[in-house]
Design an enzyme around this catalytic site. Structure first.
Site, mmCIF file in Angstrom:
data_model
loop_
_atom_site.group_PDB
_atom_site.id
_atom_site.type_symbol
_atom_site.label_atom_id
_atom_site.label_comp_id
_atom_site.label_asym_id
_atom_site.label_seq_id
_atom_site.Cartn_x
_atom_site.Cartn_y
_atom_site.Cartn_z
ATOM 1 N N SER A 93 31.571 41.962 34.209
ATOM 2 C CA SER A 93 31.243 42.439 35.578
ATOM 3 C C SER A 93 32.084 41.556 36.604
ATOM 4 O O SER A 93 33.300 41.469 36.343
ATOM 5 C CB SER A 93 29.741 42.574 36.000
ATOM 6 O OG SER A 93 29.523 43.074 37.057
ATOM 7 N N MET A 94 31.601 40.829 37.643
ATOM 8 C CA MET A 94 32.269 40.336 38.514
ATOM 9 C C MET A 94 32.755 39.063 38.040
ATOM 10 O O MET A 94 33.596 38.444 38.658
ATOM 11 C CB MET A 94 31.418 39.982 39.760
ATOM 12 C CG MET A 94 31.095 40.991 40.480
ATOM 13 S SD MET A 94 32.311 42.001 41.517
ATOM 14 C CE MET A 94 32.996 40.601 42.578
#
Length: 1122
Positions: free
Chosen positions: A289-290
């Site tokens: 993800s991030m």
């Protein structure tokens, strides 16, 4: 010319007379001084006839007006009643009608119809999103026996974030429980609110695969494979997706962690590596993800150590754009990171590219990932194909399934190919601990891509002959040229048998290609299985020399003279796994053994003369095989139909009875990720037991690499991640868009045609809007509220009546909203036309398209799409937002009523005592607190904003105070239903709706701040302590707490008010989704203007400010408060 008094003034006069008849004149003078209007102020420009006509039902005949002169003749009776009674009933009826229209709960038929229609459409979209075009989940859970070692000595001497973040080393219980490093470092980076323990599945697979497989594989060890030291970072579940500074802090800490990890291998007390091997100089990064975005950010930070990272694998990471745009730092950080990567890969010389050695792989979960749109995982606008690519989990061989945002961290079918690809990319003999960039890219493509792509590299081209095949002409068949080879049962002869297909000569017309399909695996070696596919050339070799030149000898001549010897290469390394498709098949990820597929262009076989299919089965089996050479004109069909035609009528295709093994239909018009289709396929008529397999479908895009398989095809959902809203264009502007392709594998021996139809799935397409346009409801509601407030102020400045939110919404539905939506539609179509002109018009004449600059921000406007087909999205989302705003309006009314009920119970008085002038009112006045206390409160709050708390927290406090003001104002409306009370309540209620629409933009950063407090990280935010970002809101809210109604503006000031609200509406529509954080500042400017209007009724001095906050007029008299 003097005009008739409005109902606002008349009702206020009536209420004042009823309570204090002895001071009627004074009360009338006081209340009319500021809260009402100047009778001669607006007699020059405004169109009062329209306003008075619209407000005619809201006007009452005042009871204090002088009665008309007595007529000469008696009035006529109406309905048998006296004239006086008729007049009284008419006045009562008009009063009741006025009460209904003025009630904040009232709603016109037009507004109600539009709201119910929009609400039905919204529920339809949500239902489609939840039930239509859903992918099946095929992930299995991975179970581990994990333990983590915390590096306590990685403290403030190494990083300034040691008190907030921490570093851990993974070890598997029962395999490796030592805390010393001994292999190649790999660092896992969790994403938004992620845990360092999410590394367990992938780390466990690397440990088990090494000790169970790699350690016993001498060839892999000699190639550079070794054990892996799996590190993981604990970010205390930071909300990286909401805050840009947090992303930068994590990237800085990660660079410090990489330096610390590399230093461990230099310390003999912490390392058990072979001293002969070079110490690692780089770390492999895996970001979820991030965390994937943080990994890319590391390379742009000042504390990045050159060449310390050369391999980055990201999972469900939003690379292309920020998942939300509520924080200015996050939007700017994304822009800076992406610009850095694009500029690096735009350099002409490799020596000028700081990222030349870096490979970046982005893995997306597909439609099942409803947390982050998988479109954002695309690297097409960031990295060239020589350095990275994007692949969807449904394309990865053996997985063939989508995965949601969290499943990608523990899915067995995903972590296994990732772990194996890392081992194959290692080279412990090099300081970087990895192979060269080109070799790494080759490894990752082989593990993650299907192998059917046009860019897929064939290993056959790089191999030397390893097999000597000896054939006896009379006992082995040579298939006639151009004839298909079909083996329905392997092992029928109870001994090895070879079937030879001659390869057409180079230059043969028709662009020939070789295809092979079987339900048995292809393996190399003497014990390779039941079937071998060999590409051979005639080799005149003397008997007895084969063992010295070839590692494998297949002699099918029985020692007879006159045999033919062929030098062959085994094609098992180019095997493409396909999901098995039988009548019992349901999903491509079923546990059924997959098919083996080979595909070569004729140019790839230039050095060979024959294809030998060697049946090595010792007895009859159910295995089968099909091999053929086919023409591209028969196997590839281009469907030249426009998008409008496809949507309106669909397409109907036919697979002829005489068809090749595989047939592909290319549909260039189907490129949008917002459209979903339904495919239906007719039956394959072959009889009960004649067919070898049922039809298999692969729907795919060439960029990004997304393939979705459907087994036993009868009906299939067709939707892919093509061109998506707000996505930047590709890094190479000349990249061609081939659209959607449908590839069918059908049994060519059936001899019957198959009908295929493709029709639009309206419900499925509507569901695709949710994940890609959910940010609309952070911007478009402000568009609606701005129009509503603009209309409210316009009517108020003209007539003195501040209409309700719902009534103003009705006015907007009839006038401004249709015009604005039409303007937005025209603007969207003009942008689409200009985009098309730039790509095909004079701007490209005489220039090289590959060298032209690419505008990466061209899709940031409006709804992020320049496709004229989606012109209706603007009005549709405008209608949905209007319905949403109306629901927020009534929800706020419900909350106000619920909060006001306890106050009414505490202040309840009998009706006969409510109008007793000798009794003191039970409810306190609005100006209960002194101006000094309010000024001190506002000053303290502003001081805290400038030092400790972010302005988002102060904004939340302002919203709470505004709700309290609405509750008190609503109580006064219930106590005394005068026009002044109604005006003030409608005003503060509309301001509350405006503030509530801005609140979602401020909540994410507030959540980050609260989380930092929870983990005892007290460092102030560097970008959210601007006092000017909250001061107008605080002043406006504090002014309203005194019960101060905004004075009516002059003509020139009215123009400014209209311009401000109209500018807010336009910005919210055009830029609101991409730059949502700016909406707060624009509304802040509107609040500053409203404060200025409040101050316009008094001197601009400290004493004037005190009188305003205290509710006094210029003469020093206390104004009548609602």
């Amino acid at each position: 010319m003097r005009r008739k008094l409005s109902s606002s003034a008349e009702e206020d006069n009536e209420g004042s007379t009823a309570n204090h008849p002895q001071s009627n004149h004074d009360e009338k003078k006081t209340t009319f001084s500021t809260a009402k209007y100047d009778l001669t102020r607006h007699s020059d420009t405004l169109d009062r006839r329209k306003v008075e006509k619209a407000l005619a039902p809201a006007q009452l005949t005042p009871s204090t007006c002088t009665p008309p002169a007595k007529p000469s003749s008696p009035p006529k009776k109406s309905g048998g009643l006296p004239a006086g009674q008729t007049r009284d009933k008419m006045l009562d009826a008009r009063a009741r009608q006025n009460h209904r229209i003025r009630s904040p709960w009232s709603c016109s038929l037009l507004t109600l119809t539009a709201t119910l229609s929009a609400l039905s459409l919204m529920l339809y979209i949500l239902h489609s999103f939840a039930t239509r075009q859903l992918d099946s989940k095929g992930c299995d859970m991975y179970y581990t026996s994990s333990m983590f070692y915390h590096f306590a000595d990685f403290d403030t001497e190494h990083t300034r974030f040691a008190s907030k973040y921490s570093l851990h080393l993974y070890r598997e219980i029962g395999y490796d429980e030592d805390s010393k490093v001994k292999g190649v470092p790999v660092l896992f980076i969790p994403g938004n609110a992620g845990s360092y323990k999410q590394a367990r599945s992938l780390a466990s697979e690397t440990v088990r695969h090494y000790y169970n497989n790699v350690q016993q594989n001498k060839e892999a060890l000699s190639a550079g494979a070794t054990s892996i030291d799996f590190f993981s970072v604990d970010f205390n579940e930071d909300f990286t997706a909401f805050h840009g500074q947090t992303l930068l802090d994590q990237a800085e800490y990660l660079n410090d962690a990489v330096s610390y990890i590399l230093s461990l291998y230099h310390d003999p007390r912490r390392s058990q590596r072979d001293p002969v091997l070079p110490d690692p100089s780089s770390v492999i990064l895996i970001g979820h993800s991030m965390g994937g975005v943080a990994a890319r950010t590391m390379l742009t930070m000042p504390n990045y150590q050159s060449n310390s990272v050369n391999t980055i694998i990201t999972i469900s990471a939003p690379h292309a754009r920020s998942p939300v745009s509520v924080d200015s730092d996050l939007v700017r950080t994304y822009q800076r990171i992406n610009d850095y990567w694009r500029e690096a890969y735009s350099q002409k010389w490799a020596s000028d590219n700081h990222l030349w050695h870096v490979t970046l792989i982005s893995i997306a979960g597909g439609s099942l990932d409803t947390t982050v749109p998988s479109d954002y995982a695309s690297l097409a606008s960031l990295v060239p194909s020589t350095h990275g690519f994007t692949v969807f989990t449904s394309s990865i061989p053996g997985m063939w399934s989508g995965a949601d945002h969290i499943q990608t961290t523990w899915c067995v079918q995903l972590v296994r190919p990732i772990a194996r690809s890392i081992f194959e990319a290692l080279d412990v003999h090099r300081p970087s601990q990895t192979k060269t960039r080109a070799e790494r890219m080759r490894v990752f493509k082989r593990w993650y891509l299907t192998g059917i792509e046009d860019t897929a590299e064939k290993m056959l081209l790089h191999k030397e002959p390893t097999t000597l095949l000896t054939l006896e002409d009379q006992s082995n068949s040579i298939n006639p040229a151009g004839k298909r080879l079909v083996l329905r049962t392997l092992g029928k002869n109870d001994k090895p048998n070879a079937h030879v297909l001659p390869i057409p000569p180079q230059g043969t017309p028709g662009r020939k290609k070789f295809t092979f399909l079987s339900n048995v695996p292809l393996e190399e070696g003497a014990n390779g299985g039941h079937l071998d596919v060999l590409f051979c050339s005639v080799l005149p070799l003397q008997p007895g020399h084969s063992a010295a030149l070839f590692s494998m000898n297949i002699d099918l001549s029985d020692g007879r003279a006159g045999s033919t010897r062929l030098a062959c290469e085994n094609a098992a390394s180019d095997r493409i796994a396909l999901p098995a498709s039988y009548r019992t098949s349901v999903h491509p990820f079923d546990k059924t053994p997959p098919f083996s597929y080979l595909q070569y262009e004729l140019e790839d076989l230039g050095e060979h003369q024959f294809v030998a299919i060697v049946d090595k089965a010792s007895g009859a089996t159910t295995a089968w095989a099909i091999a053929e050479f086919s023409d591209a004109s028969e196997s590839i069909v281009s469907v030249n139909a426009g998008l409008w035609r496809l949507v309106a009528f669909g397409i109907r295709l036919k697979l002829p009875a005489e068809r090749p093994l595989t047939t592909s239909f290319e549909i260039p018009a189907l490129y949008s990720s917002l459209l979903a289709f339904k495919l239906r396929m007719g039956n394959q008529v072959c009889g009960e037991n004649a067919e070898l397999f049922t039809p298999l479908l692969r729907q795919y895009l060439s960029e990004p690499h997304e393939s979705r398989y459907v087994v036993n095809v009868k009906e299939a959902n067709v939707s892919l991640h093509g061109i998506a809203p707000f996505m930047p264009p590709p890094l190479r502007s000349q990249a061609a868009n081939h659209g959607l392709s449908l590839q069918f594998w059908t049994d060519p021996t059936c001899g019957s045609s198959i009908d295929v139809s493709l029709m639009i799935d309206v419900s499925g397409s509507m569901g695709k809007l949710v994940i890609r346009y959910r940010a609309v409801f952070a911007a478009f509601p402000l568009l609606i509220v701005a129009l509503v407030l603009r209309k409210q102020f316009k009517v108020y400045d003209d007539s003195g009546v501040f209409v309700t939110f719902a009534e103003s919404m009705d006015f907007c539905f009839r006038t401004s909203m249709p015009l604005l939506f039409l303007a937005l539609t025209v603007l969207g179509l003009s942008l689409a036309a200009s985009s098309t002109a730039k790509s095909t018009g004079w701007s490209n004449w005489g220039t090289n398209a590959t060298e032209s600059a690419v505008d990466y921000t061209k899709n940031d406007l409006l709804l992020g799409s320049h496709d004229p087909f989606f012109w209706f999205l603007g009005p549709m989302f405008g209608l949905l937002s209007a319905s949403f705003c109306l629901m927020v309006n009534y929800a706020a009314l419900v909350v106000v009523c619920l909060l006001q009920m306890p106050l009414r119970l505490l202040s309840f008085r009998p009706k006969w005592r409510r109008h007793d002038p000798t009794k003191k009112p039970s409810m306190p006045a609005f100006a209960a607190t002194s101006p000094k206390r309010r000024i001190i409160t506002a000053s303290v709050l502003l001081l805290l904003v400038s030092t400790v708390i972010p302005y988002q927290f102060a904004y939340l406090v302002a919203c709470i105070v505004q709700i309290a003001t609405c509750v008190r104002a609503f109580g006064h409306v219930q106590e005394n239903r005068s026009a002044a009370n109604h005006n003030f309540y409608n005003y503060v209620h509309s301001i509350l709706i405006l503030m509530l629409c801005v609140l979602p933009i401020n909540i994410p950063v507030l959540v980050v701040w609260i989380h930092n407090l929870a983990v005892h990280w007290l460092t102030p935010f560097s970008s959210h302590h601007n006092v000017l970002s909250i001061m107008p809101f605080i002043l406006l809210v504090e002014t309203l707490t005194s019960g101060q109604m905004i004075p009516r503006a002059s003509v020139r000031l009215t123009y400014v008010t209209n311009a401000l609200f109209f500018s807010l509406a336009v910005f919210a529509a055009v830029y609101g989704i991409t730059f949502a954080y700016l909406l707060h500042h624009i509304v802040n400017g509107v609040a500053a203007w409203l404060v200025a209007l409040h101050f316009s009724g008094s001197d601009l001095s400290l004493s004037g400010l005190t009188r305003i906050l205290d509710g006094h007029d210029k003469e020093g008299d206390v104004k009548k408060r609602p």
